[in-house]
Design a protein around this motif. Structure first.
Motif, PDB file in Angstrom:
ATOM      1  N   PRO A 154       0.832  -1.215   0.000  1.00  0.00           N
ATOM      2  CA  PRO A 154       0.000   0.000   0.000  1.00  0.00           C
ATOM      3  C   PRO A 154       0.860   1.257   0.000  1.00  0.00           C
ATOM      4  CG  PRO A 154      -0.015  -1.030   2.167  1.00  0.00           C
ATOM      5  CD  PRO A 154       0.668  -1.993   1.243  1.00  0.00           C
ATOM      6  N   SER A 155       0.381   2.278  -0.694  1.00  0.00           N
ATOM      7  CA  SER A 155       1.108   3.534  -0.753  1.00  0.00           C
ATOM      8  C   SER A 155       0.993   4.274   0.574  1.00  0.00           C
ATOM      9  CB  SER A 155       0.564   4.400  -1.888  1.00  0.00           C
ATOM     10  OG  SER A 155      -0.784   4.758  -1.629  1.00  0.00           O
ATOM     11  N   ALA A 156       1.787   5.321   0.702  1.00  0.00           N
ATOM     12  CA  ALA A 156       1.737   6.127   1.923  1.00  0.00           C
ATOM     13  C   ALA A 156       0.364   6.765   2.103  1.00  0.00           C
ATOM     14  CB  ALA A 156       2.824   7.198   1.870  1.00  0.00           C
ATOM     15  N   LEU A 157      -0.207   7.244   0.999  1.00  0.00           N
ATOM     16  CA  LEU A 157      -1.528   7.878   1.088  1.00  0.00           C
ATOM     17  C   LEU A 157      -2.597   6.867   1.476  1.00  0.00           C
ATOM     18  CD1 LEU A 157      -3.355  10.319   0.713  1.00  0.00           C
ATOM     19  CD2 LEU A 157      -3.517   9.733  -1.726  1.00  0.00           C
ATOM     20  N   THR A 158      -2.570   5.699   0.841  1.00  0.00           N
ATOM     21  CA  THR A 158      -3.567   4.674   1.157  1.00  0.00           C
ATOM     22  C   THR A 158      -3.482   4.230   2.615  1.00  0.00           C
ATOM     23  OG1 THR A 158      -3.485   3.882  -1.125  1.00  0.00           O
ATOM     24  CG2 THR A 158      -4.423   2.395   0.511  1.00  0.00           C
ATOM     25  N   SER A 159      -2.272   4.018   3.085  1.00  0.00           N
ATOM     26  CA  SER A 159      -2.100   3.594   4.482  1.00  0.00           C
ATOM     27  C   SER A 159      -2.596   4.657   5.450  1.00  0.00           C
ATOM     28  CB  SER A 159      -0.626   3.290   4.754  1.00  0.00           C
ATOM     29  OG  SER A 159      -0.141   2.277   3.893  1.00  0.00           O
ATOM     30  N   SER A 160      -2.262   5.912   5.168  1.00  0.00           N
ATOM     31  CA  SER A 160      -2.680   7.000   6.064  1.00  0.00           C
ATOM     32  C   SER A 160      -4.190   7.156   6.073  1.00  0.00           C
ATOM     33  CB  SER A 160      -2.016   8.309   5.629  1.00  0.00           C
ATOM     34  OG  SER A 160      -0.606   8.200   5.682  1.00  0.00           O
ATOM     35  N   LEU A 161      -4.816   7.076   4.888  1.00  0.00           N
ATOM     36  CA  LEU A 161      -6.273   7.201   4.823  1.00  0.00           C
ATOM     37  C   LEU A 161      -6.964   6.038   5.531  1.00  0.00           C
ATOM     38  CD1 LEU A 161      -6.797   8.473   1.158  1.00  0.00           C
ATOM     39  CD2 LEU A 161      -6.948   9.786   3.287  1.00  0.00           C
ATOM     40  N   THR A 162      -6.363   4.864   5.472  1.00  0.00           N
ATOM     41  CA  THR A 162      -6.934   3.712   6.167  1.00  0.00           C
ATOM     42  C   THR A 162      -6.954   3.938   7.673  1.00  0.00           C
ATOM     43  OG1 THR A 162      -6.185   2.201   4.422  1.00  0.00           O
ATOM     44  CG2 THR A 162      -6.713   1.232   6.565  1.00  0.00           C
ATOM     45  N   TRP A 184      -9.557   6.487   8.526  1.00  0.00           N
ATOM     46  CA  TRP A 184     -10.896   5.883   8.571  1.00  0.00           C
ATOM     47  C   TRP A 184     -11.087   5.093   9.857  1.00  0.00           C
ATOM     48  CZ3 TRP A 184     -15.482   6.566   6.999  1.00  0.00           C
ATOM     49  CH2 TRP A 184     -16.422   5.539   6.996  1.00  0.00           C
ATOM     50  N   ARG A 185     -10.019   4.467  10.335  1.00  0.00           N
ATOM     51  CA  ARG A 185     -10.099   3.754  11.623  1.00  0.00           C
ATOM     52  C   ARG A 185     -10.459   4.719  12.744  1.00  0.00           C
ATOM     53  NH1 ARG A 185      -6.240   3.077  15.759  1.00  0.00           N
ATOM     54  NH2 ARG A 185      -6.678   1.285  17.091  1.00  0.00           N
ATOM     55  N   ALA A 186      -9.876   5.922  12.716  1.00  0.00           N
ATOM     56  CA  ALA A 186     -10.201   6.914  13.739  1.00  0.00           C
ATOM     57  C   ALA A 186     -11.665   7.323  13.654  1.00  0.00           C
ATOM     58  CB  ALA A 186      -9.298   8.140  13.578  1.00  0.00           C
ATOM     59  N   MET A 187     -12.199   7.413  12.429  1.00  0.00           N
ATOM     60  CA  MET A 187     -13.612   7.748  12.261  1.00  0.00           C
ATOM     61  C   MET A 187     -14.516   6.633  12.786  1.00  0.00           C
ATOM     62  SD  MET A 187     -13.891  10.787  10.966  1.00  0.00           S
ATOM     63  CE  MET A 187     -12.645  11.094  12.227  1.00  0.00           C
ATOM     64  N   LEU A 188     -14.114   5.391  12.568  1.00  0.00           N
ATOM     65  CA  LEU A 188     -14.914   4.272  13.062  1.00  0.00           C
ATOM     66  C   LEU A 188     -14.948   4.238  14.588  1.00  0.00           C
ATOM     67  CD1 LEU A 188     -13.880   1.385  10.612  1.00  0.00           C
ATOM     68  CD2 LEU A 188     -16.010   2.693  10.639  1.00  0.00           C
ATOM     69  N   LYS A 189     -13.864   4.657  15.215  1.00  0.00           N
ATOM     70  CA  LYS A 189     -13.861   4.707  16.681  1.00  0.00           C
ATOM     71  C   LYS A 189     -14.883   5.717  17.180  1.00  0.00           C
ATOM     72  CE  LYS A 189      -9.885   4.641  18.800  1.00  0.00           C
ATOM     73  NZ  LYS A 189      -8.495   4.977  19.180  1.00  0.00           N
ATOM     74  N   ILE A 190     -15.039   6.828  16.464  1.00  0.00           N
ATOM     75  CA  ILE A 190     -16.059   7.809  16.842  1.00  0.00           C
ATOM     76  C   ILE A 190     -17.448   7.240  16.624  1.00  0.00           C
ATOM     77  CG2 ILE A 190     -17.035  10.065  16.248  1.00  0.00           C
ATOM     78  CD1 ILE A 190     -14.237  11.007  15.620  1.00  0.00           C
ATOM     79  N   LYS A 191     -17.604   6.461  15.558  1.00  0.00           N
ATOM     80  CA  LYS A 191     -18.906   5.854  15.280  1.00  0.00           C
ATOM     81  C   LYS A 191     -19.337   4.934  16.414  1.00  0.00           C
ATOM     82  CE  LYS A 191     -21.130   2.565  12.142  1.00  0.00           C
ATOM     83  NZ  LYS A 191     -20.953   1.698  10.948  1.00  0.00           N
ATOM     84  N   TYR A 226      -4.057   9.158  12.500  1.00  0.00           N
ATOM     85  CA  TYR A 226      -4.675   9.785  13.673  1.00  0.00           C
ATOM     86  C   TYR A 226      -4.939  11.267  13.419  1.00  0.00           C
ATOM     87  CZ  TYR A 226      -4.247   6.048  17.154  1.00  0.00           C
ATOM     88  OH  TYR A 226      -4.415   4.902  17.876  1.00  0.00           O
ATOM     89  N   LEU A 227      -3.949  11.943  12.866  1.00  0.00           N
ATOM     90  CA  LEU A 227      -4.073  13.382  12.658  1.00  0.00           C
ATOM     91  C   LEU A 227      -5.105  13.707  11.585  1.00  0.00           C
ATOM     92  CD1 LEU A 227      -0.301  14.372  12.858  1.00  0.00           C
ATOM     93  CD2 LEU A 227      -2.009  14.415  14.647  1.00  0.00           C
ATOM     94  N   LEU A 228      -5.170  12.894  10.532  1.00  0.00           N
ATOM     95  CA  LEU A 228      -6.184  13.122   9.503  1.00  0.00           C
ATOM     96  C   LEU A 228      -7.588  12.921  10.066  1.00  0.00           C
ATOM     97  CD1 LEU A 228      -4.580  11.373   6.386  1.00  0.00           C
ATOM     98  CD2 LEU A 228      -4.760  13.822   6.841  1.00  0.00           C
ATOM     99  N   GLY A 229      -7.741  11.907  10.907  1.00  0.00           N
ATOM    100  CA  GLY A 229      -9.034  11.706  11.548  1.00  0.00           C
ATOM    101  C   GLY A 229      -9.401  12.874  12.449  1.00  0.00           C
ATOM    102  N   ASP A 230      -8.399  13.439  13.125  1.00  0.00           N
ATOM    103  CA  ASP A 230      -8.676  14.569  14.000  1.00  0.00           C
ATOM    104  C   ASP A 230      -9.018  15.832  13.214  1.00  0.00           C
ATOM    105  OD1 ASP A 230      -8.438  13.219  16.364  1.00  0.00           O
ATOM    106  OD2 ASP A 230      -6.318  13.688  16.646  1.00  0.00           O
ATOM    107  N   VAL A 231      -8.497  15.963  11.988  1.00  0.00           N
ATOM    108  CA  VAL A 231      -8.859  17.125  11.177  1.00  0.00           C
ATOM    109  C   VAL A 231     -10.371  17.156  10.945  1.00  0.00           C
ATOM    110  CG1 VAL A 231      -8.670  18.116   8.859  1.00  0.00           C
ATOM    111  CG2 VAL A 231      -6.614  17.416  10.081  1.00  0.00           C
TER     112      VAL A 231
END
Length: 295
Positions: free
Chosen positions: A46-54, A57-64, A149-154
């Motif tokens: 997986p690319s750096a972008l794909t891994s980071s977005l994954t 998304w995990r951070a978003m699922l924790k909020i869900k 983590y940081l992308l999810g926090d954005v």
């Protein structure tokens, strides 16, 4: 009368003798194993972008699954706006509607900067549970869990910004810069907050417990946010305090956001805000990855 002294192999419950089963489950030789392993194509890394977005998304699922985590980006910002507007509005500006024009961009910056510390708390919790031990064994871009983590926090910062602006509009805030000015101010704040959050990722890796991360974060955040131009003009302060307030990163960001939303272009404060963001990312981002690779 004769007795059979020979031994006879007992049959298994399936009716087959053990030697027959051994023949059925005979292990493949080296050539067969090589054919099984080599013939199949390995999945692409997986690319750096794909891994980071994954991980984002995990951070978003924790909020869900734990929606109470949104308390700090919904109820807390509303409380901040209403409390400071009605507490200081009449004393400092004569009315709430006058004071909110100055206050709301500052409270927006203050609230977002304060909730950045929860990034470090989440990382420290995952480390305590042993989740990061598994992340480090995966074939992916090494900083992906941190960036995720940081992308999810954005996303959480954007929710808090929408809540604060909505409350401000209800009680009288009117940005002269219009939609474009508001979007520019929020975008600058998101860039700064993303970089500022790397401070807490470092503390999340460095400190042993969630309470330690919370305590250190408060010691850093409260002087930076309250000793700034969020609530009042620094010209009313003593000279020695003005020197600190005028050079605070929070003051630069608050001034830039305030002026952008007012329809102006504060080039110097924008440059200072982006410079501070680059500094935080370079220093604390590299320190975070050094700690992450060592632990």
């Amino acid at each position: 009368m004769t007795t059979d002294t020979g031994t006879e192999t007992a049959a298994t419950p399936t009716g087959k003798k053990p030697e027959d089963l051994d023949a059925l489950v005979k292990a493949p030789d080296a050539e067969e194993l090589a054919a099984l392993l080599v013939a199949r194509d390995r999945p692409a890394r997986p690319s750096a972008l794909t891994s980071s977005l994954t991980f984002g998304w995990r951070a978003m699922l924790k909020i869900k699954h734990v929606p109470e985590q949104l308390f700090d980006v919904t109820a807390f910002p509303i409380m901040m706006v209403l409390m400071y507007a009605y507490l200081f509005g009449g004393a400092l500006a004569g009315s709430v509607s006058s004071y909110i024009q100055f206050l709301l961009p500052g409270v927006l910056v203050m609230s977002i900067v304060m909730i950045t510390m929860y990034t470090g708390l989440a990382i420290n919790t995952d480390i305590t549970k042993g989740v990061f031990d598994r992340f480090r064994t995966l074939p992916m871009w090494r900083p992906a869990p941190m960036v995720g983590y940081l992308l999810g926090d954005v996303v959480r910062y954007l929710i808090a910004s929408a809540v604060i602006l909505g409350v401000g509009l209800v009680i009288g805030y009117r940005p002269r810069g219009g939609v474009l000015g508001v979007l520019a101010g929020v975008a600058l704040l998101m860039v700064f907050s993303f970089a500022f959050s790397w401070i807490w990722t470092m503390f999340g890796l460095m400190l042993r417990s969630e309470k330690s991360v919370m305590g250190v974060s408060m010691m850093v955040i409260f002087p930076l946010t309250f000793l700034s131009n969020v609530f009042v003009d620094p010209r009313t302060m003593p000279g020695w305090l003005q020197a600190f307030v005028n050079n605070s990163p929070v003051s630069h960001v608050a001034t830039a956001v305030r002026e952008l939303m007012a329809g102006n272009w504060p080039g110097a404060d924008i440059a200072w805000s982006l410079g501070w963001a680059a500094f935080f990312l370079a220093v604390f981002g590299s320190a975070t990855m050094r700690l992450y690779n060592r632990k």
